[in-house]
Write a protein that holds these residues in place. Sequence first.
Motif, PDB file in Angstrom:
ATOM      1  N   GLY A   1      16.691   0.590  -8.725  1.00 30.77           N
ATOM      2  CA  GLY A   1      16.106   0.145  -7.459  1.00 30.77           C
ATOM      3  C   GLY A   1      14.676   0.652  -7.350  1.00 30.77           C
ATOM      4  N   GLY A   2      13.896  -0.022  -6.498  1.00 29.83           N
ATOM      5  CA  GLY A   2      12.532   0.438  -6.241  1.00 29.83           C
ATOM      6  C   GLY A   2      12.538   1.844  -5.645  1.00 29.83           C
ATOM      7  N   ASP A   3      13.577   2.158  -4.908  1.00 31.91           N
ATOM      8  CA  ASP A   3      13.669   3.484  -4.290  1.00 31.91           C
ATOM      9  C   ASP A   3      13.593   4.599  -5.325  1.00 31.91           C
ATOM     10  OD1 ASP A   3      13.949   2.249  -1.876  1.00 31.91           O
ATOM     11  OD2 ASP A   3      16.048   2.780  -1.567  1.00 31.91           O
ATOM     12  N   PHE A  32       7.676   1.731   5.377  1.00 31.99           N
ATOM     13  CA  PHE A  32       8.906   2.126   4.704  1.00 31.99           C
ATOM     14  C   PHE A  32       9.020   3.654   4.662  1.00 31.99           C
ATOM     15  CE2 PHE A  32      11.336   1.825   0.468  1.00 31.99           C
ATOM     16  CZ  PHE A  32      12.478   1.324   1.058  1.00 31.99           C
ATOM     17  N   CYS A  39       1.812  -0.786   1.356  1.00 32.28           N
ATOM     18  CA  CYS A  39       2.983  -1.657   1.313  1.00 32.28           C
ATOM     19  C   CYS A  39       2.519  -3.037   1.765  1.00 32.28           C
ATOM     20  CB  CYS A  39       4.053  -1.107   2.245  1.00 32.28           C
ATOM     21  SG  CYS A  39       5.626  -1.968   2.133  1.00 32.28           S
ATOM     22  N   ASN A  69       6.608  -3.486   5.238  1.00 31.09           N
ATOM     23  CA  ASN A  69       7.875  -3.382   5.940  1.00 31.09           C
ATOM     24  C   ASN A  69       7.713  -2.269   6.980  1.00 31.09           C
ATOM     25  OD1 ASN A  69      10.535  -3.202   6.688  1.00 31.09           O
ATOM     26  ND2 ASN A  69      11.316  -2.537   4.718  1.00 31.09           N
ATOM     27  N   ASP A  71       3.333  -1.121  -2.990  1.00 35.91           N
ATOM     28  CA  ASP A  71       4.724  -1.562  -2.903  1.00 35.91           C
ATOM     29  C   ASP A  71       4.718  -3.064  -2.601  1.00 35.91           C
ATOM     30  OD1 ASP A  71       7.312  -2.193  -2.130  1.00 35.91           O
ATOM     31  OD2 ASP A  71       7.658  -0.244  -1.163  1.00 35.91           O
ATOM     32  N   ALA A  74       7.341  -5.152  -2.886  1.00 35.06           N
ATOM     33  CA  ALA A  74       8.754  -5.566  -2.870  1.00 35.06           C
ATOM     34  C   ALA A  74       8.930  -6.998  -2.352  1.00 35.06           C
ATOM     35  CB  ALA A  74       9.578  -4.597  -2.021  1.00 35.06           C
ATOM     36  N   TYR A  75       8.021  -7.414  -1.464  1.00 34.71           N
ATOM     37  CA  TYR A  75       8.171  -8.736  -0.822  1.00 34.71           C
ATOM     38  C   TYR A  75       7.119  -9.742  -1.275  1.00 34.71           C
ATOM     39  CZ  TYR A  75      11.233  -6.029   2.190  1.00 34.71           C
ATOM     40  OH  TYR A  75      12.235  -5.207   2.661  1.00 34.71           O
ATOM     41  N   LEU A 114       4.987  -1.420  -7.373  1.00 38.37           N
ATOM     42  CA  LEU A 114       6.453  -1.385  -7.281  1.00 38.37           C
ATOM     43  C   LEU A 114       6.967  -2.788  -6.996  1.00 38.37           C
ATOM     44  CD1 LEU A 114       8.660   1.036  -5.167  1.00 38.37           C
ATOM     45  CD2 LEU A 114       8.910  -1.429  -4.911  1.00 38.37           C
ATOM     46  N   THR A 136      10.942  -5.080  -6.910  1.00 43.05           N
ATOM     47  CA  THR A 136      12.391  -4.875  -6.847  1.00 43.05           C
ATOM     48  C   THR A 136      13.137  -6.174  -7.105  1.00 43.05           C
ATOM     49  OG1 THR A 136      14.224  -4.208  -5.424  1.00 43.05           O
ATOM     50  CG2 THR A 136      12.374  -5.258  -4.334  1.00 43.05           C
ATOM     51  N   SER A 160      15.952  -6.505  -5.526  1.00 37.87           N
ATOM     52  CA  SER A 160      16.856  -6.501  -4.362  1.00 37.87           C
ATOM     53  C   SER A 160      16.568  -7.608  -3.368  1.00 37.87           C
ATOM     54  CB  SER A 160      16.739  -5.170  -3.617  1.00 37.87           C
ATOM     55  OG  SER A 160      17.154  -4.103  -4.421  1.00 37.87           O
ATOM     56  N   LYS A 161      15.349  -8.120  -3.350  1.00 42.28           N
ATOM     57  CA  LYS A 161      14.982  -9.012  -2.258  1.00 42.28           C
ATOM     58  C   LYS A 161      15.094 -10.464  -2.717  1.00 42.28           C
ATOM     59  CE  LYS A 161      14.706  -5.338   0.050  1.00 42.28           C
ATOM     60  NZ  LYS A 161      13.669  -4.335   0.086  1.00 42.28           N
ATOM     61  N   ARG A 173      21.260  -2.528  -7.798  1.00 39.86           N
ATOM     62  CA  ARG A 173      20.207  -1.515  -7.864  1.00 39.86           C
ATOM     63  C   ARG A 173      19.317  -1.626  -9.098  1.00 39.86           C
ATOM     64  NH1 ARG A 173      18.936  -1.093  -4.298  1.00 39.86           N
ATOM     65  NH2 ARG A 173      18.077   1.003  -4.282  1.00 39.86           N
TER      66      ARG A 173
END
Length: 366
Positions: free
Chosen positions: A95-97, A121, A165, A169, A196, A198-199, A224, A226, A228-229, A237
């Motif tokens: 995961g990005g986390d 975030f 980000c 988020n 980040d 992610a989106y 980063l 992911t 996940s999205k 993950r």
Amino acid sequence: MKEKLEVQPRKALDIMKPYSPGKPIWEVQEELGLERVIKLASNENPLGPSPKALEAIQGVLTDLHRYPDAQTIGLKRKIAEHYDLSSNQVIVTNGGDELITLVSEAFLDAGDEIIIPGPTFSEYEFGAQIMGARAVTVQLKENFDYDLASILSAVTDRTKIVYLCSPNNPTGTILSKIVLKQLLDALPKRVLVMLDAAYSHFVSVEDYSDGMEFVRAGYPLLVLKTFSKIYGLAGIRVGFGAASEQIIQNILQVKEPFNVNALAQAAAAAAIDDIDHISRSQALVKEERERLYEAFRQLSIEYTVSMSNFVLVKLGERAEAIYEQLMARGIIVRHAGIWSLPAYIRISIGTAEENDILVSVLKELL
Ligand SMILES: *Cc1c(COP(=O)(O)O)cnc(C)c1O
């Protein structure tokens, strides 16, 4: 034996707050005895996982007695090809986390500082706290745009990382490509910038960069991403980072050998090529975003124009009450109090049917 426990955790743990995740569907079903629960709380893909990823998982199930590839070679190659990087410029994470934790472990000593333009975030701050480093928060502008001047003026000799980000988020706002470049040029080269993205797949304007071009150009930038999205693989993950070889090398030094499981590696490698699933997911978000805006306008609800798969909505003093009333009717959203925005809720964009139900319940409540 009932003695007082003398074992003591690290001092750094004193200030750490637990992550607050969106409530899972089963929990709300159980607590409220509801059949139909709609989750619009964690920015997941309402179309489900990439079908190609599901197929790939089937293909590796019989090998689950084997350890996964510690170097994630196949997936790294795919990602590198996709973004025109070398495999040595990519690290795959649980995961990005996990990337955020690894970066913190690799770059932060106690007393170091990171700069976080917020609200954003929460995991960036978590990463700093776990290392005993200091998170310096810089406020976004009133319209949630990045404030370049205040970011730059927060830089000190101890600054190690600046987090950006984009789309952010929980606001859904982005950093324009021009401003990103200005910032990268203005920051000292000893400062690592973590973008980040992610989106990134949900951005529908030209003046945006997911940072990859600046990684290729050699800036001290770590991007980063992911699965996940948009790829719909949050449950398995997997995410990744892209940066210069040296930055990636440093992060690899603190990575556990088998951090990404075999199913996740296979699923992600298939999902990244699933153009049909990606474009269907993008189209859904774009179309439904507009439909939600229209509904909000009709209800006189203020919203922030979003470049992501969620919308931040302003409800004023009643925001938390409305969040709870939505929950009572089986619609899970996020109250933005966790981001110090108590007048807002954040709504993830669902399927057309889910969004229709949300709108009709909101209509009743308002
Ligand atoms: C979801 C998300 C991530 C990554 O999530 P993982 O599931 O750990 O990959 C990273 N940054 C932001 C802002 C996110 O919302």
